[in-house]
Design a protein around this motif. Structure first.
Motif, PDB file in Angstrom:
ATOM      1  N   GLU A   1       5.996  10.580  13.663  1.00  0.00           N
ATOM      2  CA  GLU A   1       4.613  10.165  13.868  1.00  0.00           C
ATOM      3  C   GLU A   1       4.137   9.310  12.689  1.00  0.00           C
ATOM      4  O   GLU A   1       3.211   8.503  12.830  1.00  0.00           O
ATOM      5  CB  GLU A   1       3.715  11.391  14.018  1.00  0.00           C
ATOM      6  N   PHE A   2       4.797   9.473  11.535  1.00  0.00           N
ATOM      7  CA  PHE A   2       4.475   8.644  10.378  1.00  0.00           C
ATOM      8  C   PHE A   2       4.739   7.173  10.682  1.00  0.00           C
ATOM      9  O   PHE A   2       3.939   6.299  10.322  1.00  0.00           O
ATOM     10  CB  PHE A   2       5.298   9.076   9.159  1.00  0.00           C
ATOM     11  N   ASP A   3       5.861   6.883  11.362  1.00  0.00           N
ATOM     12  CA  ASP A   3       6.193   5.495  11.688  1.00  0.00           C
ATOM     13  C   ASP A   3       5.146   4.896  12.622  1.00  0.00           C
ATOM     14  O   ASP A   3       4.782   3.719  12.496  1.00  0.00           O
ATOM     15  CB  ASP A   3       7.584   5.421  12.322  1.00  0.00           C
TER      16      ASP A   3
ATOM     17  N   TYR B   1       0.841  -1.202   0.000  1.00  0.00           N
ATOM     18  CA  TYR B   1       0.000   0.000   0.000  1.00  0.00           C
ATOM     19  C   TYR B   1       0.876   1.252   0.000  1.00  0.00           C
ATOM     20  O   TYR B   1       1.766   1.414   0.844  1.00  0.00           O
ATOM     21  CB  TYR B   1      -0.902  -0.028   1.234  1.00  0.00           C
ATOM     22  N   GLY B   2       0.621   2.148  -0.954  1.00  0.00           N
ATOM     23  CA  GLY B   2       1.475   3.304  -1.142  1.00  0.00           C
ATOM     24  C   GLY B   2       1.575   4.232   0.053  1.00  0.00           C
ATOM     25  O   GLY B   2       2.630   4.798   0.331  1.00  0.00           O
ATOM     26  N   ASP B   3       0.481   4.400   0.785  1.00  0.00           N
ATOM     27  CA  ASP B   3       0.453   5.357   1.890  1.00  0.00           C
ATOM     28  C   ASP B   3       1.427   5.028   3.015  1.00  0.00           C
ATOM     29  O   ASP B   3       1.771   5.911   3.808  1.00  0.00           O
ATOM     30  CB  ASP B   3      -0.958   5.433   2.483  1.00  0.00           C
ATOM     31  N   VAL B   4       1.846   3.777   3.128  1.00  0.00           N
ATOM     32  CA  VAL B   4       2.681   3.388   4.274  1.00  0.00           C
ATOM     33  C   VAL B   4       4.111   3.078   3.862  1.00  0.00           C
ATOM     34  O   VAL B   4       4.870   2.475   4.633  1.00  0.00           O
ATOM     35  CB  VAL B   4       2.061   2.191   5.023  1.00  0.00           C
ATOM     36  N   GLN B   5       4.502   3.509   2.669  1.00  0.00           N
ATOM     37  CA  GLN B   5       5.869   3.282   2.206  1.00  0.00           C
ATOM     38  C   GLN B   5       6.792   4.428   2.631  1.00  0.00           C
ATOM     39  O   GLN B   5       6.342   5.554   2.860  1.00  0.00           O
ATOM     40  CB  GLN B   5       5.887   3.124   0.692  1.00  0.00           C
ATOM     41  N   PRO B   6       8.101   4.162   2.742  1.00  0.00           N
ATOM     42  CA  PRO B   6       9.062   5.196   3.182  1.00  0.00           C
ATOM     43  C   PRO B   6       9.033   6.460   2.328  1.00  0.00           C
ATOM     44  O   PRO B   6       9.298   7.554   2.834  1.00  0.00           O
ATOM     45  CB  PRO B   6      10.406   4.481   3.076  1.00  0.00           C
TER      46      PRO B   6
END
Length: 556
Positions: free
Chosen positions: A528-530, A268-273
């Motif tokens: 916070e993204f992680d 899923y693109g939203d959770v990639q680095p």
């Protein structure tokens, strides 16, 4: 995207013209050329039952009202020239089970499905399609389509190799007719060229150029307003204009789509680095004052006021963005803002790819109780024929009984529509307009766009927006190179929503947007993204990923 642009156009004339082409039709939709005497044209005539029976086949449907649809005098959804034409031309009498305001249509449709009180055919989204299949409420259309779709319709519906039809096929059964469309619409970077010249800045080629331009536009205030910013964005991060999709794609980050991880699995693109990198860049811009601190409470219209008011000269948007920009670019009969359009800049040496979907968001399903399912395919045949091989007679389906364009979006009366899955506008229109050569035009859409652009060339500045879309240096002129180099990242998941998606996705998307906006506004640290990624996985993301890959293993 087809529908989103409609709500943001402030000028009535532009709303009327563009809603019918730039978003609702042309986004998906160049049209193949064929003369009235061609096999394509004659195929629909052979499918017409007018000579076979005097009894029209009656089918019911449901309709959503549309603020851009203007009826001819004395007409309504129940009685109009389009419905009359279908009855006359293909022997299908259309009746409306009910009509609802657009804002209430989905809720009413959900209630109808829940109570099994559905019409003969009606439009649904992918989730509703899956629900109806599981409830055994809709018909397998495989044989109905095969017997009643004419050759031209079958060719038209599979121009993409059959992918969009495949999205409506379950266990080898065609369970719906997809509202086909062209998914190959890129995001672009739109920049005030007059400001670049004023500040002696180069045209943008990299994301570093974007940052340099944004900072210069902020600090040097070329619009002379005393309060300027570097980039225009709004609270809906993925809108077609003043959104951030194109910006994120410049960092090879892809929002809300599934991409190949390089090892044969989908992620899923939203959770990639790469998404974290894009958010970090946006947070840095916010800290520098390059982003309006009130963007999180502004919609597209409000955010666009900064563009109109010379406070921002850089924005990401779709090819139809000039239909929005025109509200500030043209004033008192003069073009007062000089906008340029550019391919998506990249953060590194790898070219940026514009993310795209499959091109289908709506499906037409037929109730298992329908007595005449073949009538629905007759409607499909006739719409495709009239929309792609227009004659004076069949103009009624687009313009009404007087067959004259009135900027009334009369074509919305068609209860079932399908659009081209690709187009050649980028190859044809810029050259045709530059050389004033009508002989190059192949489709009805190209002829319409050419006519509007030439009005601008001949002094009608109100048509500036079309020239900026279709002209020699307009948005569509960039498509040949984009297509040649395959600068698209297409969503690899086209199945029905998985069980966990149905249950959890709305919550996950809401959480994503909340976290992303907080990070951009520096109300949360970039790390916070992680935490968001970890939460996403635990709250259903891992299960969704498994379900998506189980599906992928079956179809690839």
């Amino acid at each position: 995207m087809r529908r989103k642009v409609k709500g943001v156009m402030a000028v009535a004339l532009i709303a009327g013209l563009v809603a019918a082409t730039a978003c609702s039709k042309t986004d998906n939709n160049a049209k193949p050329s064929a003369s009235p005497s061609s096999p394509a044209a004659s195929s629909s005539a052979s499918a017409s039952p007018a000579s076979e029976t005097n009894q029209a086949l009656e089918v019911s449907t449901v309709r959503a009202s549309d603020p851009y649809l203007k009826f001819d005098p004395g007409e309504s959804f129940d009685k109009n020239a389009v419905y009359d034409a279908y009855e006359k031309d293909v022997g299908v009498k259309i009746t409306n089970k009910w009509i609802a305001d657009a804002s209430q249509f989905q809720e009413k449709l959900k209630m109808a499905i829940a109570s099994n009180d559905i019409p003969d055919f009606f439009p649904v989204d992918a989730s509703q399609l899956q629900q109806l299949i599981e409830a055994d409420m809709i018909m397998d259309l495989t044989n109905v389509y095969d017997k009643n779709a004419n050759d031209y319709t079958k060719q038209f519906m599979t121009k993409d190799g059959g992918l969009q039809m495949k999205t409506a096929t379950f266990d080898g059964k065609l369970m719906a007719i997809p509202q086909t469309g062209n998914p190959y619409g890129s995001q672009f970077l739109w920049v005030r060229k007059d400001w670049l010249k004023k500040l002696n800045l180069p045209e943008p080629k990299t994301m570093q150029d974007v940052m340099t331009i944004a900072e210069a536009f902020k600090t040097k205030d070329p619009g002379g307003t005393g309060k300027s910013y570097g980039i225009a964005i709004n609270k809906n991060l993925y809108d077609g204009v003043t959104g951030l999709t194109g910006f994120m794609n410049g960092y090879h980050a892809y929002a809300d789509i599934w991409i190949d991880d390089g090892a044969g699995k989908l992620v899923y693109g939203d959770v990639q680095p790469q998404m974290k990198n894009a958010l970090q860049a946006l947070q840095d811009m916010f800290k520098k004052g390059l982003i309006d601190p009130e963007f999180a409470v502004k919609d597209t219209g409000k955010a666009s006021e900064l563009l109109y008011g010379d406070k921002v000269g850089l924005v990401y948007g779709a090819e139809w963005s000039p239909a929005q920009l025109v509200n500030g670019a043209v004033k008192d009969g003069k073009v007062v803002q000089d906008w340029g359009v550019y391919p998506l800049p990249s953060v590194d040496g790898e070219p940026a790819k514009s993310q795209i979907g499959i091109g289908v968001g709506t499906y037409y399903v037929v109730s298992k109780e329908a007595k005449h399912p073949e009538a629905v395919i007759r409607l499909l045949n006739q719409y495709i024929e009239s929309d792609n091989n227009q004659t004076e007679e069949n103009k009624v389906y687009e313009f009404g009984k007087d067959r004259v364009e009135k900027s009334s979006n009369y074509w919305l009366l068609n209860p079932l529509t399908a659009y081209n899955q690709t187009n050649t506008n980028g190859d044809v229109l810029p050259n045709a307009i530059a050389n004033k050569d009508e002989s190059l035009l192949k489709t009805k859409d190209q002829k319409t766009r050419y006519g509007r652009a030439m009005k601008y060339v001949n002094g009608d500045v109100s048509m500036w927006w079309e020239y900026m879309i279709s002209g020699p240096n307009g948005a569509v002129s960039l498509y040949p190179n984009i297509k040649k180099n395959n600068l698209f990242e297409q969503n690899k998941f086209y199945g029905a929503p998985t069980p966990t998606m149905v249950e959890k996705n709305a919550i996950l998307l809401k959480k994503r947007d909340e976290v992303f906006i907080k990070i951009i506004m520096n109300q949360a640290p970039i790390d916070e993204f992680d935490k968001f990624v970890a939460d996403w996985k635990k709250l259903g993301g891992d299960q969704i990923t498994q379900e998506v890959n189980d599906w992928y293993a079956k179809v690839k």
